[in-house]
Design a protein around this motif. Sequence first.
Motif, mmCIF file in Angstrom:
data_model
loop_
_atom_site.group_PDB
_atom_site.id
_atom_site.type_symbol
_atom_site.label_atom_id
_atom_site.label_comp_id
_atom_site.label_asym_id
_atom_site.label_seq_id
_atom_site.Cartn_x
_atom_site.Cartn_y
_atom_site.Cartn_z
ATOM 1 N N TYR A 58 0.840 -1.198 0.000
ATOM 2 C CA TYR A 58 0.000 0.000 0.000
ATOM 3 C C TYR A 58 0.879 1.255 0.000
ATOM 4 N N THR A 62 0.798 3.736 -3.262
ATOM 5 C CA THR A 62 0.324 5.120 -3.203
ATOM 6 C C THR A 62 1.452 6.102 -3.534
ATOM 7 N N TYR A 94 -10.003 -1.753 5.391
ATOM 8 C CA TYR A 94 -8.754 -1.626 4.643
ATOM 9 C C TYR A 94 -8.960 -1.949 3.168
ATOM 10 N N GLN A 97 -10.265 1.102 1.586
ATOM 11 C CA GLN A 97 -9.193 2.090 1.449
ATOM 12 C C GLN A 97 -8.338 1.789 0.219
ATOM 13 N N GLN A 100 -10.270 2.705 -2.837
ATOM 14 C CA GLN A 100 -10.274 4.153 -2.999
ATOM 15 C C GLN A 100 -8.973 4.612 -3.662
ATOM 16 N N SER A 101 -7.846 4.068 -3.214
ATOM 17 C CA SER A 101 -6.555 4.420 -3.812
ATOM 18 C C SER A 101 -6.499 3.999 -5.277
ATOM 19 N N THR A 122 -16.482 1.234 -2.835
ATOM 20 C CA THR A 122 -16.158 1.498 -1.434
ATOM 21 C C THR A 122 -17.363 1.979 -0.642
#
Length: 124
Positions: A58, A62, A94, A97, A100-101, A122
């Motif tokens: 992650y 990102t 998670y 998340q 979303q990324s 999400t």
Amino acid sequence: MFGENNIRIIPLYSSLGVLSRQKSDYETAQKYFNKSLDLIKKIHKEEDVLAARLYEYYNLGTMYNEMGRSDGSKKLLEQALEIVSKIQGEKRPYYAQLYQSLGLLYYNKGDYKNGKNCLLYTSD
């Protein structure tokens, strides 16, 4: 103090990577995230490795998105999604998340349809 192969320095490397990323020092951040991953692979049991890899994938994913390296980012975020679905299931925070990324990554690439689908996923 702890030695090079001590489990206690993994979060240190990861934190140094996050701090370097926040300062836009991506080269140093990548170095620390990779050190953390290497150490995780070296000293953890397999079941512990998945959770630790998830966090670093992650972080790297990102960061690569911030750097405009969308292909590398997508690959790492997808690997993180695979891991989180194995260890936590798809309805965990998670997982959302990570989606979303991934949605933001698609938007940055101009792929608004896939970006929207990820972001809507999400909200379920």
